[in-house]
Design a protein around this motif. Structure first.
Motif, PDB file in Angstrom:
ATOM      1  N   MET A  54       2.600  -1.782  -0.456  1.00  0.00           N
ATOM      2  CA  MET A  54       3.281  -2.741   0.417  1.00  0.00           C
ATOM      3  C   MET A  54       3.052  -4.173  -0.059  1.00  0.00           C
ATOM      4  N   ALA A  55       1.848  -4.496  -0.508  1.00  0.00           N
ATOM      5  CA  ALA A  55       1.575  -5.849  -1.011  1.00  0.00           C
ATOM      6  C   ALA A  55       2.417  -6.130  -2.256  1.00  0.00           C
ATOM      7  N   ASP A  56       2.543  -5.139  -3.146  1.00  0.00           N
ATOM      8  CA  ASP A  56       3.375  -5.314  -4.341  1.00  0.00           C
ATOM      9  C   ASP A  56       4.856  -5.396  -3.984  1.00  0.00           C
ATOM     10  N   LEU A  57       5.276  -4.611  -3.032  1.00  0.00           N
ATOM     11  CA  LEU A  57       6.678  -4.580  -2.626  1.00  0.00           C
ATOM     12  C   LEU A  57       7.083  -5.885  -1.942  1.00  0.00           C
ATOM     13  N   TRP A  58       6.274  -6.367  -1.018  1.00  0.00           N
ATOM     14  CA  TRP A  58       6.604  -7.571  -0.266  1.00  0.00           C
ATOM     15  C   TRP A  58       6.291  -8.836  -1.063  1.00  0.00           C
ATOM     16  N   HIS A  59       5.250  -8.810  -1.867  1.00  0.00           N
ATOM     17  CA  HIS A  59       4.813  -9.943  -2.693  1.00  0.00           C
ATOM     18  C   HIS A  59       4.895 -11.267  -1.930  1.00  0.00           C
ATOM     19  N   PRO A  60       4.146 -11.392  -0.826  1.00  0.00           N
ATOM     20  CA  PRO A  60       4.227 -12.612  -0.007  1.00  0.00           C
ATOM     21  C   PRO A  60       3.688 -13.839  -0.735  1.00  0.00           C
ATOM     22  N   LEU A  61       4.322 -14.976  -0.489  1.00  0.00           N
ATOM     23  CA  LEU A  61       3.942 -16.230  -1.147  1.00  0.00           C
ATOM     24  C   LEU A  61       2.513 -16.636  -0.825  1.00  0.00           C
ATOM     25  N   GLY A  62       2.104 -16.464   0.428  1.00  0.00           N
ATOM     26  CA  GLY A  62       0.776 -16.897   0.856  1.00  0.00           C
ATOM     27  C   GLY A  62      -0.256 -15.796   0.854  1.00  0.00           C
ATOM     28  N   GLY A  63       0.111 -14.618   0.398  1.00  0.00           N
ATOM     29  CA  GLY A  63      -0.824 -13.504   0.409  1.00  0.00           C
ATOM     30  C   GLY A  63      -0.712 -12.693   1.686  1.00  0.00           C
ATOM     31  N   HIS A  80       2.029 -17.290   5.832  1.00  0.00           N
ATOM     32  CA  HIS A  80       3.173 -18.207   5.919  1.00  0.00           C
ATOM     33  C   HIS A  80       4.256 -17.552   6.761  1.00  0.00           C
ATOM     34  N   GLU A  81       4.890 -18.337   7.587  1.00  0.00           N
ATOM     35  CA  GLU A  81       5.966 -17.851   8.460  1.00  0.00           C
ATOM     36  C   GLU A  81       7.104 -17.237   7.653  1.00  0.00           C
ATOM     37  N   ARG A  86      10.714 -12.763   6.227  1.00  0.00           N
ATOM     38  CA  ARG A  86      11.334 -11.990   5.143  1.00  0.00           C
ATOM     39  C   ARG A  86      11.051 -10.492   5.301  1.00  0.00           C
ATOM     40  N   VAL A  87       9.846 -10.153   5.678  1.00  0.00           N
ATOM     41  CA  VAL A  87       9.497  -8.732   5.861  1.00  0.00           C
ATOM     42  C   VAL A  87      10.248  -8.149   7.057  1.00  0.00           C
TER      43      VAL A  87
END
Length: 165
Positions: A54-63, A80-81, A86-87
């Motif tokens: 999920m972390a690789d798939l979503w790749h959030p900007l702020g972690g 980050h909002e 986005r998710v």
């Protein structure tokens, strides 16, 4: 200037720290920018594999911090909002073909008690006559199969352009 800097003292001019009474101090919401979720399956979810995927798939900007909170529920904490939005807008999400049911936590909600019993899906209807391609018709279809949420008029317009060209 050097002599002025040399004469500086941290103790000089210090002021007392103003502490607010406990009832006035703001307590940060531990679940701000958090999603709680569970997978629609009776099998066990391998936590480490799910977390990495999920972390690789979503790749959030702020972690992201993903925690197993028990009762087959997981807390997805973003920083980050824009990542949370986005998710949520990109759902539905799956892991090993198991649907992830998610809910954005509101202040004061208990992540173990929120209802995780529905998911949003985009539905596309084909072969409608052009006169029936409207938001009112989409609303009727949506409410017939579940609950209507949103209508994307851009897809209808681009579909007509493709038919005309």
């Amino acid at each position: 200037m050097e002599s002025e800097l040399a004469a500086l003292s941290i103790e000089e001019g210090e002021e007392e720290i103003l502490e607010l009474p406990p009832e006035i101090q703001e307590v940060p919401d531990p679940y701000a920018l958090c999603l709680v979720g569970r997978f629609l399956t009776s099998s066990v979810i391998h936590f480490l594999a799910m977390r990495n995927t999920m972390a690789d798939l979503w790749h959030p900007l702020g972690g992201i911090t993903i925690t197993d909170i028990g009762e087959k529920r997981f807390c997805f904490k973003f920083y980050h909002e824009v990542d949370v939005s986005r998710v949520m807008e990109g759902s539905p999400w799956f892991f090993n073909n198991h649907l992830l049911l998610m809910h954005r936590l509101l202040p004061g909600e208990d992540p173990l008690l929120v209802s995780l019993d529905h998911a949003y899906f985009w539905v596309q209807i084909h072969d409608l006559p052009p006169g029936l391609m409207s938001e009112a018709m989409a609303r009727q279809f949506g409410n017939f199969i579940g609950q209507f949420v949103e209508y994307d008029s851009k897809l209808v317009i681009s579909g007509r352009k493709q038919l005309l060209s």
